[in-house]
Each structure stands twice: as C-alpha cells, then as structure tokens.
Design an enzyme around this catalytic site. Structure first.
Site, PDB file in Angstrom:
ATOM      1  N   GLY A 159       8.382  11.147  -7.394  1.00  0.00           N
ATOM      2  CA  GLY A 159       8.334  11.821  -8.698  1.00  0.00           C
ATOM      3  C   GLY A 159       8.729  13.282  -8.562  1.00  0.00           C
ATOM      4  CG  HIS A 173       6.852  10.986   0.336  1.00  0.00           C
ATOM      5  ND1 HIS A 173       7.940  11.475  -0.332  1.00  0.00           N
ATOM      6  CD2 HIS A 173       5.772  11.660  -0.143  1.00  0.00           C
ATOM      7  CE1 HIS A 173       7.535  12.416  -1.188  1.00  0.00           C
ATOM      8  NE2 HIS A 173       6.222  12.546  -1.085  1.00  0.00           N
ATOM      9  CG  HIS A 174       2.969   8.175   3.432  1.00  0.00           C
ATOM     10  ND1 HIS A 174       2.593   7.015   2.800  1.00  0.00           N
ATOM     11  CD2 HIS A 174       2.773   9.171   2.526  1.00  0.00           C
ATOM     12  CE1 HIS A 174       2.168   7.296   1.589  1.00  0.00           C
ATOM     13  NE2 HIS A 174       2.270   8.598   1.385  1.00  0.00           N
ATOM     14  CE  LYS A 177       6.347   8.949  -3.161  1.00  0.00           C
ATOM     15  NZ  LYS A 177       5.202   9.013  -4.074  1.00  0.00           N
ATOM     16  N   GLY A 214      -2.737  11.547 -10.915  1.00  0.00           N
ATOM     17  CA  GLY A 214      -1.703  11.935  -9.952  1.00  0.00           C
ATOM     18  C   GLY A 214      -0.877  10.752  -9.505  1.00  0.00           C
ATOM     19  CB  THR A 215      -0.996   7.135 -10.370  1.00  0.00           C
ATOM     20  OG1 THR A 215      -2.390   7.093 -10.094  1.00  0.00           O
ATOM     21  CG2 THR A 215      -0.330   5.864  -9.901  1.00  0.00           C
TER      22      THR A 215
END
Ligand SMILES: NC(=O)c1ccc[n+]([C@@H]2O[C@H](COP(=O)([O-])OP(=O)(O)OC[C@H]3O[C@@H](n4cnc5c(N)ncnc54)[C@H](OP(=O)(O)O)[C@@H]3O)[C@@H](O)[C@H]2O)c1
Length: 231
Positions: free
Chosen positions: A148, A138-139, A142, A78-79
């Site tokens: 993505g 996002h936080h 990240k 999931g990277t």
C-alpha cells in the site's frame, strides 16, 4: 483509554504492547478463531471501548470495520490490500457519524517521504533522460503486493505532475518494510529511501493515531494526525 485490538498476529501483538507502554487498557484482544465475519464484535463486547485498532487480513478487515462502526466504536485500521473497499467503509463511517482512520503505513518517516515524492514528481516531470521506478521489499509472509505504501508513493509522484511509475515488489526474509523511489539518469542516480528497522514504528504510530481519533467523528488519514487536516 480502553482499547480493543483485533488481530493477534505480528502487528496486533506489538500494538497491544505499545498500548500498554503508553498507559492504556487493552480490554480485548480478538483473534481469528472467535471472530469469523466479525462475529466477536457484538454490542455487548464493545460496550465501554473507546477505540479499536485493527491489523488483520484484507478479507477480514471490511467486516470488522463495518461491525465496529455500527456499534459506534472509533476504528484505526492498518490492514493493507483491501483498497477497493475503503470508500464503502468511509461512506459507512460518515453515514453513521462514526470515526475511521485507515493507513497503509503508520511511520512518520514514510509520510514525510510521500511529501518528498510529490516534490520529486514535480521536479522530474518532463525530464525524459531520467527513468523513475519504485522498489518495495517486505518479508515473505506479506500477503499483498505491491505494498500500500508503494502505491501511495506512486500516487504522490503523480500528484506532483509526474507520470505513473512502475513498482517492483521483492519478498525476502524478514524485512519489515523498505521503499525506494529511484530516478536513474545517464550519469547519476537519485534515490529516496525509507527503511523501517522494526515493526514497533508501525505499532506506536497506530496507537498515536488512536489517541488522536478518540473524541472525533469523521474519516481521517495518518497525514491528518501528523500534519493537520489538509483536505
Ligand atoms: N499500516 C501499517 O503501518 C502496517 C504495518 C505492518 C503491517 N501492516 C498490515 O497489517 C496487516 C497485519 O499484518 P501482520 O504482520 O500482523 O500479519 P499477521 O501476523 O499475518 O497477522 C494477521 C492476523 O490477523 C488474524 N485474523 C485473520 N482474520 C481475522 C479476524 N476475522 N478477526 C481477527 N483476527 C483475524 C490472523 O489470524 P490467524 O493467524 O489465526 O490466521 C493473524 O493472526 C497486514 O495487512 C499487513 O500488510 C500494516
């Protein structure tokens, strides 16, 4: 199933919990300190492992995946942020007769959104009065931008026949992941929005993908898990 989790960060810890909750055995939980260049992923250490789930960093992922494939271990990664190197890993998986599933997003809602984005891309093609835009939030930790998933939304719009839309990335607080596809018209706004309320959604999706991958060979996406093979 006997699983190995690679990456002991936010996602790795949640994946370990999700595996546990679904009755699987976590045989190894590999962190950065013991695994420079994938060095902890030796054939001895990988013996008896049914699947590995990898959530690390864009620099670490390719070496980890190459080592796992070389040892014949199915890999779910999931990277994000290493897209340029994904085709080489897919090639390696095919050459080795291995199994690889990479996804920038393991939420069901996002994958339904990608399908809807394709429909919107088709419907909005040629409607010059509307201005399309993608916004992802996002936080602050990240590492990659744009996300993505934002790139995948952009591609879905183009697959539908729409033009390439700009992406704006916001890095704020602790947001797990929010994606908006916006079309601004002269008197109206069309907004397709996905909000991940917590990261468990990604962890459980990755475990479901791992369960699905065990016993298969080939290169897959999370779409294949959710909707069946479409390519
Ligand atoms: N696909 C999805 O649904 C999804 C969802 C959320 C996040 N992500 C992505 O998943 C990745 C991880 O996210 P996160 O929030 O868990 O980040 P994180 O908390 O920073 O965790 C990443 C972990 O990887 C470790 N690491 C680095 N190199 C390693 C190596 N060679 N071997 C083993 N571990 C290594 C880091 O160790 P140190 O702390 O010691 O440096 C860190 O603990 C990011 O790329 C993120 O964008 C994907």
């Amino acid at each position: 199933m006997r699983a190995m989790v690679i990456g002991t960060g936010r996602m790795g810890r949640l994946v370990r919990e999700a595996l546990d909750e679904r009755g699987h055995t976590v045989s190894a939980f590999i962190g950065r300190h013991e695994n420079a260049g994938g060095s902890a992923l030796t054939p001895g250490r990988l013996k008896g492992i049914d699947v590995a789930i990898e959530f690390t960093t864009p620099t670490a992922a390719p070496a980890n995946i190459a080592r796992l494939l070389a040892a014949g271990v199915p890999v779910v990664s999931g990277t994000t942020g290493w897209f340029d190197q994904i085709p080489a890993m897919e090639e390696l998986a095919r050459a080795r007769g291995g199994a690889l599933l990479v996804s920038a997003n393991f939420s069901v809602g996002v994958h339904v959104m990608l399908r809807a984005a394709k429909v919107l891309g088709a419907a909005m093609a040629g409607r010059t009065e509307f201005e399309g835009h993608i916004i992802e939030t996002h936080h602050k930790q990240k590492k990659d931008a744009p996300s993505g998933t934002a790139i995948a939304i952009q591609s879905s719009v183009e697959e539908g026949g729409g033009k390439e839309l700009p992406i704006t990335s916001l890095r704020l607080g602790h947001v797990p992941g929010t994606h908006d596809l916006l079309y601004e018209g002269p008197h109206e706004t069309l907004r397709l929005s996905h909000v991940a309320r917590d990261r468990d959604v990604f962890a459980s999706g990755a475990v479901i993908a791992a369960e699905w991958l065990v016993g298969r060979t080939g290169v897959y996406s999370f779409e294949d898990v959710l909707f069946g093979r479409t390519r």
